[in-house]
Design an enzyme around this catalytic site. Structure first.
Site, mmCIF file in Angstrom:
data_model
loop_
_atom_site.group_PDB
_atom_site.id
_atom_site.type_symbol
_atom_site.label_atom_id
_atom_site.label_comp_id
_atom_site.label_asym_id
_atom_site.label_seq_id
_atom_site.Cartn_x
_atom_site.Cartn_y
_atom_site.Cartn_z
ATOM 1 N N ASP A 71 -6.041 3.349 -0.033
ATOM 2 C CA ASP A 71 -5.987 2.910 1.359
ATOM 3 C C ASP A 71 -6.496 1.466 1.437
ATOM 4 O O ASP A 71 -7.502 1.122 0.813
ATOM 5 C CB ASP A 71 -6.870 3.840 2.198
ATOM 6 N N GLU B 72 -1.959 0.095 -0.576
ATOM 7 C CA GLU B 72 -1.538 -0.765 0.527
ATOM 8 C C GLU B 72 -2.021 -2.188 0.240
ATOM 9 O O GLU B 72 -3.194 -2.495 0.435
ATOM 10 C CB GLU B 72 -2.150 -0.281 1.845
#
Length: 716
Positions: free
Chosen positions: A411, A440
Site C-alpha cells: 500500500d 502502489e
C-alpha cells in the site's frame, strides 16, 4: 520533571549539539553560560556557538558538547540563574550517526519462549529505563521486572519459567516520561490488541503444500478481495461468514446451487488471491465486529492477525490457527495468497508502539521538525532508517516463514524508499523465488529525495517489482478521480494511441523512449480495485441513459482488455459479475450491504462470469498474451492497419496449436467492417462468448466487428 517545572527546554539534536530554548519571560531569555550534569552530579560547561530570537517568544541557543553523552542515562542542563531542565532526546535520532551507532542486526527482538525460559528484547536506545510488565492469564495481578540495557540500545530480560499465555507490555522512560507500550514485534495479542501475549508458534505449525509451477509474474491472475466481504453475504453458502475460516471453506454453494467463495475462485481460473490487510488494525471492535466495518488500512500490530476475523478474538491462538487454515485451504486448491501490507504509515502516530518506545525515530519529519504527511493520514514511516527497514524486512520474513505468504501488495509504496524495496525483494527471493511483489508507486509529498522513492518514475531501479499501472486504468476506462471522464473503451478516441501502448505492456511499443516500464512484468493492469468507484458504478454514472446491454458490453470489453494485455492482470472480486457499491466511491468504512460480494448478483450475471472465465482460459493457454520481456513483445506483436479508434494486433504464439492470433477491438456503438489477413481463423472470443475452444470459423478476408467488442481469432 514535568513540563510545568521546567524553566526552559534543551534538546540533543546531534551527537555533540544541544539546542536550548529560553522563554523571553524567563530572565529575558538570557543566559551567558550553560553546563551539563549527569547522575554523578559532576558538572561541565558547554560552549554557546550561536544565539538567536525565534518567533515563539524564545531565545534559541545552539551549544556544543566537548564529549558526547552516553545514551541510556539522564542528563540535566543548568543555566547561569540556577535554572535546570532535563536534556531531551531531539533530532539526534534522525541523524545518520545515530542510525549507524544503534543499528542492531540480531533476529531476537520480541519474545521467545522455550525450555522453561522466556526471553524478552526491545530496541529502545533513547530510554533511560525499561521495565517489563507481566500479567498471568485470567488475572488482574501484574508483575514489574526491570530490564537490563545491552549493546546497540537493546534492553533484555530473561524469566526462568514458561510464561505461555501471559500478557505483557513494556514500560519505557524517555525524556523523563513513562509510556506503556505493546511490543512492536508481538505475534499475538489480547482482544483489540491492548496487550501482547506470549505464545508458542510451533504449536500452530503447518506444512506448506507443493503449489503448481509459477515462472513469471505475467503468468499470475490476481483476484483482490476482503476477508469479510468475501463471505458475509446471507446467500454465500458459507458457515463462518466474514471470518478467516469462512474464506477457507470449500465446495460452498449459493442459493442457485452454484459455487461460491474459494471453490468459485478456483473454478474461475484465478492463480493468486489478494486479501486486503488482515494484520491487526483499528476501526472494528473485535468484541462486537458487526457494529463497524473497515478495509483494514489502520495498522496497529504488524505481525498479528486481525481478531475480528477470528471465531474467538479473546483466544490469542484462535486468530493464528484460523488464518493458517485459510491460507492452507487456498494452497490446497493450488492458489497462492498475496497479503496487502501497510508499512507506509500507522493508524495514529502518537499512540503507536514505535512512537512510544523511540519517540521521533520511526517517522519522517519535514524541515520544520513537524511529522510529514505524504500518506494523508498524519504520518509517514521513515523506511530509509536502518531499524525501520529492519522491522519491515523482519516482518516480511515472518509472514513468509510462519504463514507461508506467497506475495505482497505494498500500500502507498511510493512512501517507501527504493533500497528498502530492493531488500524486500532480496529477502523474499531468499525464502521463495517466485514471490510476487506489487505496489502502489504513486509519487507522494514525503520528505525523501525523488530519486530514492519507490515510484513508477523510478521503475528501472525496481526491475522485479510490479506497479499498479494508473495509465492503463485511466486510459481504458477514463480518469478515476473524475467520474464522468470517458476512456478508450467508452469510445474516447483521444485515448487511442495510449490504449495501444498500454495493451502492449506500457514498454514503449511504438515510441521506445515513452515507455512507462522496462518489462511487462512491472505493469499491474486493472480498471477497478477496492479504491474509488467500481467500473459498473462509473459506467452507470457516465452513461445513465444508455441501454443496459451496452453497460454490460462496455464492462465486458474493459475487463477483457485487462486479461489480454501484456503485463499482470488484476481483477477486483465481483468485477466479473458487475460489482456495484451503489455509487459509493470510498467505502472504507461503509456497511456490509455496500461492501459485501453479492453472490446473488453472480447468479444474475452468470453469462458474464462464463465469459470472463473463458478469457482467463485464453490467457492461460496462449503464451502470446503473457510475453515476458519488452524484446519478446516487439518481436511477436504487430499493429494491424485499422482506422482510428479501432485497434488490431497480430500476435505470434509459441508452444501451442495456434501460431498466429489476432486481437481486434471496436469501442464504437456501431458495427465496423474490417479487412483481416488471409487464413482459416478460429473464433475464440467475440462480444458474446470467450474460450480456448472454437466458437466458429472465419475464412473470409472481410470481418464485421460487433459494437463495443473484443474479438480474438487464432489460426494454426
Amino acid at each position: 520533571m514535568n513540563s510545568n517545572e521546567r524553566n526552559f527546554l534543551a534538546y540533543l539534536d546531534e551527537m555533540d549539539i544541544i539546542t536550548i530554548l529560553l522563554p523571553l519571560s524567563y530572565h529575558q531569555g538570557l543566559s551567558s553560560t550553560f553546563s551539563i550534569t549527569d547522575e554523578s552530579q559532576k558538572s561541565r560547561a558547554i560552549q554557546i556557538i550561536k544565539k538567536q530570537q525565534i518567533e515563539n517568544n524564545n531565545n534559541k541557543y545552539i551549544c556544543k558538547l566537548e564529549e558526547e553523552i552516553s545514551f541510556g542515562h539522564p542528563y540535566w542542563i543548568l543555566d547561569e540563574h540556577g535554572g535546570k531542565t532535563d536534556l531531551q532526546i531531539g533530532a539526534v535520532i534522525r541523524t545518520d550517526v545515530f542510525d549507524e551507532r544503534f543499528f542492531y542486526d540480531g533476529n531476537d527482538l520480541g519474545v521467545s519462549c522455550r525450555d522453561n525460559q522466556t526471553q524478552f528484547k526491545i530496541w529502545a536506545p533513547t530510554a533511560t529505563q525499561v521495565k517489563l510488565k507481566l500479567r498471568q492469564p485470567n488475572s488482574s495481578f501484574s508483575k514489574i521486572i526491570k530490564m537490563r540495557r545491552e549493546e546497540k540500545g537493546v534492553w533484555s530480560s530473561v524469566v526462568n519459567s514458561d510464561l505461555e499465555l501471559y500478557q505483557y507490555t513494556f514500560l519505557v522512560l524517555v525524556n523523563q516520561e513513562w509510556q506503556e507500550s505493546v511490543d512492536p514485534y508481538a505475534v499475538a495479542v489480547t482482544a483489540n490488541g491492548e496487550h501482547g501475549v506470549i505464545v508458542k508458534l510451533e504449536k500452530t505449525y503447518r506444512e506448506k503444500p507443493v503449489l503448481p509451477p509459477f515462472e513469471n509474474p505475467v503468468d499470475a491472475i490476481i483476484y483482490e478481495t476482503h476477508i469479510r466481504d468475501f463471505t458475509i453475504h446471507p446467500n454465500s453458502g458459507v458457515e463462518h461468514k466474514g471470518l478467516f475460516l469462512g474464506a477457507g471453506e470449500i465446495n460452498t454453494k449459493g442459493k442457485d446451487g452454484q459455487l461460491t467463495g474459494l471453490s468459485y475462485v478456483k473454478d474461475l481460473g484465478i492463480t493468486h488471491i489478494e486479501f486486503l490487510p488482515f494484520n491487526d488494525y483499528a476501526g472494528v471492535d473485535e468484541l462486537d465486529p458487526h457494529k463497524e466495518y473497515n478495509w483494514g488500512y489502520n495498522p496497529i500490530h504488524y505481525n498479528v492477525p486481525e481478531g475480528s476475523y477470528a471465531t474467538n478474538p479473546s483466544d490469542p491462538y484462535a486468530r493464528i490457527i484460523e488464518l493458517k487454515q485459510l491460507i492452507d485451504s487456498f494452497h490446497s486448491q493450488g492458489i497462492r495468497v498475496i497479503m496487502d501490507v501497510v508499512y507506509n504509515h500507522v493508524y495514529i502516530r502518537e499512540t503507536s508502539s514505535f512512537e512510544k518506545i523511540v519517540p521521533g525515530y520511526y517517522f519522517r519529519h519535514n524541515e520544520l521538525g513537524f511529522p510529514a504527511n505524504g500518506t494523508g493520514v498524519g504520518n509517514d514511516i521513515a523506511s530509509e532508517r536502518k531499524m525501520v527497514k529492519k522491522f519491515i524486512l523482519d516482518s516480511i520474513r515472518f509472514w513468509m516463514e510462519e504463514y507461508h505468504i506467497d506475495g505482497f501488495r505494498f500500500d502507498l509504496m511510493g512512501i517507501l524508499d527504493i533500497e528498502t524495496m530492493l531488500e524486500v525483494r532480496k529477502t523474499c527471493d531468499s525464502i521463495q523465488q517466485e514471490t510476487l511483489i506489487i505496489g502502489e508507486g504513486w509519487n507522494l509529498n514525503t520528505p525523501l529525495p525523488i530519486e530514492k522513492k519507490a515510484i513508477i518514475r523510478n521503475q528501472s531501479k525496481l526491475p522485479d517489482i510490479g506497479q499498479f499501472n494508473d495509465n492503463f486504468r485511466d486510459c481504458v476506462k477514463g480518469n478515476t478521480f473524475y467520474l464522468y471522464d470517458k476512456g478508450y473503451v467508452l469510445g474516447n478516441e483521444h485515448y487511442h494511441d495510449a490504449a495501444i501502448e498500454t495493451i502492449a505492456g506500457s514498454i514503449g511499443f511504438v515510441k521506445k523512449e515513452s515507455g512507462l516500464f522496462t518489462n511487462p512484468s512491472q505493469s499491474v493492469n486493472y480498471v477497478e480495485c477496492h479504491d474509488n468507484h467500481t467500473m459498473w458504478d462509473k459506467l452507470v454514472s457516465c452513461l445513465p441513459d444508455l441501454n443496459h446491454q451496452f453497460h454490460i458490453k462496455y464492462h465486458r470489453l474493459a475487463t477483457g482488455l485487462v486479461l489480454v494485455s501484456q503485463g499482470i492482470p488484476f481483477l477486483h472480486s465481483g468485477q466479473e459479475f458487475f460489482r456495484t457499491k451503489r455509487g459509493d466511491g470510498n467505502s472504507y468504512k461503509s456497511p456490509d450491504h455496500i461492501n459485501q460480494l453479492d453472490w446473488d448478483r453472480k447468479h444474475q450475471y452468470l453469462e458474464n462470469v462464463h465469459y470472463i472465465k473463458g478469457m482467463i482460459q485464453i490467457r492461460k493457454q496462449l503464451t502470446c498474451f503473457r510475453l515476458k520481456s519488452a524484446e519478446e513483445i516487439r518481436a511477436h506483436i504487430q499493429i494491424l492497419p485499422l482506422p482510428n479508434p479501432l485497434i488490431g494486433f497480430s500476435l505470434q504464439n509459441q508452444g501451442n496449436e495456434f501460431r498466429e492470433v489476432l486481437l481486434l477491438i471496436n469501442p464504437l456503438r456501431s458495427k465496423q467492417p474490417i479487412q483481416i489477413p488471409e487464413g482459416n481463423w478460429r473464433l475464440l472470443a467475440n462480444d458474446k462468448k470467450a474460450g480456448i475452444y472454437s466458437n466458429g470459423f472465419i475464412s473470409s478476408k472481410e470481418l464485421v466487428l460487433e459494437p463495443v467488442c473484443l474479438t480474438i481469432l487464432a489460426k494454426k
